[in-house]
Enzyme design. Structure first.
Site, short mmCIF file in Angstrom:
data_model
loop_
_atom_site.label_atom_id
_atom_site.label_comp_id
_atom_site.label_asym_id
_atom_site.label_seq_id
_atom_site.Cartn_x
_atom_site.Cartn_y
_atom_site.Cartn_z
N ARG A 1 0.86 -1.18 0.00
CA ARG A 1 0.00 0.00 0.00
C ARG A 1 0.89 1.23 0.00
O ARG A 1 1.98 1.24 0.60
CB ARG A 1 -0.92 0.01 1.22
N ASP B 1 3.65 -0.25 -7.34
CA ASP B 1 2.35 -0.42 -7.98
C ASP B 1 1.28 0.38 -7.24
O ASP B 1 0.10 0.29 -7.59
CB ASP B 1 1.98 -1.91 -8.00
N GLU C 1 -3.71 7.73 -3.89
CA GLU C 1 -4.27 7.20 -5.13
C GLU C 1 -5.67 7.75 -5.43
O GLU C 1 -6.05 7.90 -6.59
CB GLU C 1 -4.37 5.67 -5.06
N HIS D 1 -1.54 0.30 -9.96
CA HIS D 1 -2.23 -0.66 -9.08
C HIS D 1 -2.79 -1.81 -9.91
O HIS D 1 -3.95 -2.20 -9.78
CB HIS D 1 -3.36 0.04 -8.31
N GLN D 2 -1.92 -2.40 -10.74
CA GLN D 2 -2.35 -3.43 -11.69
C GLN D 2 -1.84 -4.82 -11.33
O GLN D 2 -2.09 -5.77 -12.09
CB GLN D 2 -1.84 -3.08 -13.09
N ALA D 3 -1.19 -4.97 -10.20
CA ALA D 3 -0.59 -6.27 -9.88
C ALA D 3 -1.61 -7.39 -9.85
O ALA D 3 -1.30 -8.54 -10.16
CB ALA D 3 0.15 -6.19 -8.55
#
Length: 335
Positions: free
Chosen positions: A234, A258, A263, A295-297
């Site tokens: 995070r 990521d 955000e 934030h695509q993991a």
């Protein structure tokens, strides 16, 4: 059960529809949950939210007044929901743990390899027909010391991956994984030791009160000159201002992430036309040794399939009057 899915992304809706099997009446909403969009939950007994949605106390109060009683989170992390408030009202809340730890760990590795071996720069250059290698030097991972902070589901997989590269593994966790010690020769040690002895540090911990700004000015100062820091946990686990200082002073060798501390309002949307106003994020993106993904993991077929399955497992349990295995905050009720 009538379910409203907030922050529904086009690429995940097919997975959710398949997992539902027409058992529940579902409405998909692109907007995130917040104080303004909470009103859209009128008439729904259950909602599903994502990690970027706002389920703070004021939002929960609105949802309760509208008749919402169940909240299922399509992520493992749940720092965006006030569990104490939720339980005080009587909400049933569940998350999606262990949906695909491999997806997250593999993405952390991808970030590391891409940054270290200058893959993005090399790709840009060759598309401009520039085939020089002058600025593309990296280093071997083999023989390097990798610090893993948090050796739960994701961190343990990251440790195994890095062990496979021939790295020495240092780890910090409140509960050591003795299988990792035996299988990967992992050495558990104090956080300060991980910081000052590692060439690469990867973060795999949830955001909590104790972990907020865990990596701060003091911890960054302990790190070796040139250390690469990876964050797929995070954003607020890392103190952004201190991070920028460490990059500006060239103390930190690179930052792969990521996630980002602020955000909300930026991630999960296309800002290419209007740009962004967050000056700290602009600063981070200006550094050649920072690699940031949106934030695509979790965005793999396997992970999305599993998240969808868990989401409707949670809904099915509530519809049948059962306590779901992923239900959160039960200890708050019994305390």
């Amino acid at each position: 059960m009538k379910l409203l899915v907030y922050s529904a992304k086009n690429f995940e809706i097919p997975f959710l529809k398949r997992a539902n099997k027409n058992n529940h009446k579902v409405t998909y909403l692109k907007e995130a949950l917040d104080t303004d969009t909470a009103i859209k939950a009128v008439g729904f007994e259950a909602i599903s939210i994502f990690s970027g949605d706002d389920a703070s106390s004021i939002v929960l109060e609105k949802l309760w007044d509208m008749g919402v009683r169940h909240i299922t989170i399509r992520s493992s992390g749940h720092n965006n929901i006030s569990l104490k408030t939720a339980k005080s009202f009587g909400f049933k809340v569940a998350n999606a743990p262990d949906y695909s730890p491999h997806a997250i760990a593999e993405h952390a590795l991808a970030l590391l390899l891409a940054l270290n071996r200058k893959i993005v720069l090399a790709d840009t250059q060759v598309h401009q027909y520039n085939f020089l290698q002058d600025d593309l030097m990296g280093f071997n991972l083999h023989g390097k010391t990798v610090g893993i902070i948090g050796t739960g589901r994701i961190g343990s997989i990251m440790a195994k991956i890095m062990h496979g590269f021939g790295c020495k593994i240092l780890a910090h966790d409140l509960e050591p994984d003795y299988d990792l010690i035996e299988l990967c020769d992992v050495t558990y040690t104090a956080l300060d030791n991980v910081c000052n002895q590692s060439d690469i540090i990867s973060l795999h911990i949830p955001l909590s009160y104790d972990n907020y700004y865990l990596i701060n000015k003091n911890k960054l100062a302990l790190m070796k000159q040139g250390t690469i820091l990876i964050n797929t946990a995070r954003g607020a686990v890392v103190e952004t201002d201190a991070l920028i200082d460490a990059l500006e002073n060239k103390h930190l060798g690179g930052y792969c992430t990521d996630v980002y501390e602020k955000e909300k309002g930026i991630f999960f949307k296309d800002n290419s036309k209007d740009g962004i106003k967050d000056e700290r994020l602009k600063k981070l993106l200006s550094y050649p040794n920072v690699l940031l993904t949106p934030h695509q993991a979790f965005v793999t077929k396997e992970a999305l399939e599993r998240i969808a399955e868990i989401t409707f497992d949670n809904i099915d349990s509530w519809a049948e009057g059962k306590i779901g295995k992923n239900e959160l905050g039960l200890e708050l009720v019994n305390s």
